[in-house]
Write a protein that holds these residues in place. Sequence first.
Motif, PDB file in Angstrom:
ATOM      1  N   PHE A 232     -31.274  26.988 -13.985  1.00 46.72           N
ATOM      2  CA  PHE A 232     -31.465  26.201 -15.213  1.00 46.72           C
ATOM      3  C   PHE A 232     -31.329  27.078 -16.449  1.00 46.72           C
ATOM      4  N   GLN A 233     -31.836  28.296 -16.382  1.00 43.68           N
ATOM      5  CA  GLN A 233     -31.709  29.226 -17.506  1.00 43.68           C
ATOM      6  C   GLN A 233     -30.245  29.593 -17.743  1.00 43.68           C
ATOM      7  N   VAL A 234     -29.478  29.703 -16.678  1.00 46.42           N
ATOM      8  CA  VAL A 234     -28.046  29.992 -16.814  1.00 46.42           C
ATOM      9  C   VAL A 234     -27.336  28.834 -17.505  1.00 46.42           C
ATOM     10  N   ILE A 235     -27.684  27.601 -17.156  1.00 50.15           N
ATOM     11  CA  ILE A 235     -27.069  26.438 -17.801  1.00 50.15           C
ATOM     12  C   ILE A 235     -27.395  26.415 -19.293  1.00 50.15           C
ATOM     13  N   ILE A 236     -28.641  26.664 -19.633  1.00 54.43           N
ATOM     14  CA  ILE A 236     -29.036  26.678 -21.043  1.00 54.43           C
ATOM     15  C   ILE A 236     -28.304  27.805 -21.774  1.00 54.43           C
ATOM     16  N   GLY A 237     -28.134  28.959 -21.136  1.00 51.63           N
ATOM     17  CA  GLY A 237     -27.402  30.069 -21.747  1.00 51.63           C
ATOM     18  C   GLY A 237     -25.949  29.729 -22.017  1.00 51.63           C
ATOM     19  N   ILE A 238     -25.296  29.098 -21.061  1.00 56.35           N
ATOM     20  CA  ILE A 238     -23.905  28.692 -21.254  1.00 56.35           C
ATOM     21  C   ILE A 238     -23.798  27.651 -22.370  1.00 56.35           C
TER      22      ILE A 238
ATOM     23  N   LEU B 189     -25.839  27.392 -24.976  1.00 57.88           N
ATOM     24  CA  LEU B 189     -26.027  28.092 -26.251  1.00 57.88           C
ATOM     25  C   LEU B 189     -24.762  28.832 -26.675  1.00 57.88           C
ATOM     26  N   ILE B 190     -24.083  29.446 -25.728  1.00 56.86           N
ATOM     27  CA  ILE B 190     -22.839  30.135 -26.067  1.00 56.86           C
ATOM     28  C   ILE B 190     -21.775  29.138 -26.508  1.00 56.86           C
ATOM     29  N   SER B 191     -21.725  27.970 -25.869  1.00 60.50           N
ATOM     30  CA  SER B 191     -20.750  26.967 -26.312  1.00 60.50           C
ATOM     31  C   SER B 191     -21.084  26.459 -27.714  1.00 60.50           C
ATOM     32  N   TYR B 192     -22.378  26.345 -28.045  1.00 57.94           N
ATOM     33  CA  TYR B 192     -22.756  25.972 -29.419  1.00 57.94           C
ATOM     34  C   TYR B 192     -22.320  27.051 -30.404  1.00 57.94           C
ATOM     35  N   ALA B 193     -22.478  28.312 -30.028  1.00 54.02           N
ATOM     36  CA  ALA B 193     -22.058  29.403 -30.913  1.00 54.02           C
ATOM     37  C   ALA B 193     -20.549  29.377 -31.129  1.00 54.02           C
TER      38      ALA B 193
ATOM     39  N   THR C 147     -14.142  17.594 -29.973  1.00 59.76           N
ATOM     40  CA  THR C 147     -13.597  17.591 -28.608  1.00 59.76           C
ATOM     41  C   THR C 147     -14.349  18.576 -27.720  1.00 59.76           C
ATOM     42  N   ALA C 148     -14.670  19.743 -28.251  1.00 60.62           N
ATOM     43  CA  ALA C 148     -15.394  20.752 -27.475  1.00 60.62           C
ATOM     44  C   ALA C 148     -16.799  20.282 -27.124  1.00 60.62           C
ATOM     45  N   ILE C 149     -17.437  19.526 -28.005  1.00 56.34           N
ATOM     46  CA  ILE C 149     -18.769  19.000 -27.705  1.00 56.34           C
ATOM     47  C   ILE C 149     -18.709  18.037 -26.522  1.00 56.34           C
ATOM     48  N   VAL C 150     -17.716  17.169 -26.505  1.00 57.53           N
ATOM     49  CA  VAL C 150     -17.576  16.207 -25.406  1.00 57.53           C
ATOM     50  C   VAL C 150     -17.287  16.929 -24.097  1.00 57.53           C
ATOM     51  N   ILE C 151     -16.394  17.902 -24.124  1.00 57.81           N
ATOM     52  CA  ILE C 151     -16.061  18.662 -22.916  1.00 57.81           C
ATOM     53  C   ILE C 151     -17.268  19.468 -22.444  1.00 57.81           C
ATOM     54  N   GLY C 152     -18.012  20.057 -23.384  1.00 51.62           N
ATOM     55  CA  GLY C 152     -19.208  20.821 -23.022  1.00 51.62           C
ATOM     56  C   GLY C 152     -20.276  19.950 -22.385  1.00 51.62           C
TER      57      GLY C 152
ATOM     58  N   MET D 233     -19.130  19.264 -18.856  1.00 51.17           N
ATOM     59  CA  MET D 233     -19.285  20.467 -18.036  1.00 51.17           C
ATOM     60  C   MET D 233     -20.749  20.680 -17.660  1.00 51.17           C
ATOM     61  N   THR D 234     -21.656  20.467 -18.599  1.00 54.40           N
ATOM     62  CA  THR D 234     -23.077  20.629 -18.322  1.00 54.40           C
ATOM     63  C   THR D 234     -23.553  19.620 -17.285  1.00 54.40           C
ATOM     64  N   ALA D 235     -23.104  18.383 -17.390  1.00 53.82           N
ATOM     65  CA  ALA D 235     -23.478  17.366 -16.412  1.00 53.82           C
ATOM     66  C   ALA D 235     -22.958  17.726 -15.020  1.00 53.82           C
ATOM     67  N   LEU D 236     -21.722  18.203 -14.937  1.00 52.65           N
ATOM     68  CA  LEU D 236     -21.170  18.613 -13.642  1.00 52.65           C
ATOM     69  C   LEU D 236     -21.937  19.791 -13.063  1.00 52.65           C
ATOM     70  N   MET D 237     -22.276  20.772 -13.907  1.00 55.64           N
ATOM     71  CA  MET D 237     -23.035  21.926 -13.417  1.00 55.64           C
ATOM     72  C   MET D 237     -24.407  21.511 -12.918  1.00 55.64           C
ATOM     73  N   LEU D 238     -25.054  20.572 -13.589  1.00 51.55           N
ATOM     74  CA  LEU D 238     -26.364  20.100 -13.130  1.00 51.55           C
ATOM     75  C   LEU D 238     -26.272  19.432 -11.759  1.00 51.55           C
ATOM     76  N   VAL D 239     -25.224  18.651 -11.536  1.00 52.69           N
ATOM     77  CA  VAL D 239     -25.047  18.005 -10.237  1.00 52.69           C
ATOM     78  C   VAL D 239     -24.818  19.042  -9.147  1.00 52.69           C
ATOM     79  N   VAL D 240     -23.990  20.037  -9.424  1.00 49.87           N
ATOM     80  CA  VAL D 240     -23.716  21.082  -8.435  1.00 49.87           C
ATOM     81  C   VAL D 240     -24.979  21.887  -8.146  1.00 49.87           C
ATOM     82  N   ILE D 241     -25.754  22.190  -9.158  1.00 53.00           N
ATOM     83  CA  ILE D 241     -26.978  22.972  -8.961  1.00 53.00           C
ATOM     84  C   ILE D 241     -28.029  22.154  -8.212  1.00 53.00           C
ATOM     85  N   MET D 242     -28.089  20.853  -8.469  1.00 50.48           N
ATOM     86  CA  MET D 242     -29.017  20.016  -7.702  1.00 50.48           C
ATOM     87  C   MET D 242     -28.615  19.974  -6.227  1.00 50.48           C
TER      88      MET D 242
END
Length: 114
Positions: free
Chosen positions: A26-32, A34-38, A79-84, A87-96
């Motif tokens: 979960f911390q890795v997802i939040i880190g990614i 934050l980097i996408s926001y930057a 566009t990057a916000i929508v893609i991000g 990506m976050t939703a897909l990563m959450l499913v894979v991590i679950m």
Amino acid sequence: MEIVYALAIGILTSSGVWLILRPRTFQVIIGITLISYAVNLFIFGTGRLFVGKPPIIDKDLSIDPALYADPVPQSLVLTAIVIGFAMTALMLVVIMAQRGLTGSDHVDGEGVKE
């Protein structure tokens, strides 16, 4: 204004890198995230920072590019916000799924069921 903007990008990036290096997924997802926001802020800043200038050409004003904000970085960030988000939703499913299979949320597989 530029110093505050640069500091915000730097803080988001450094916090994101720090979180990516943490052992929990979960911390890795939040880190990614934050980097996408930057990166989004950086792209948005490439269109020059204007306060109170319209992004669309007005008929009453002269056609001078210095009078308007650049709409291309704004559309790229949108566009990057929508893609991000996708990506976050897909990563959450894979991590679950990984947590269901291994019984652990560690990135390195520590605590794997046997």
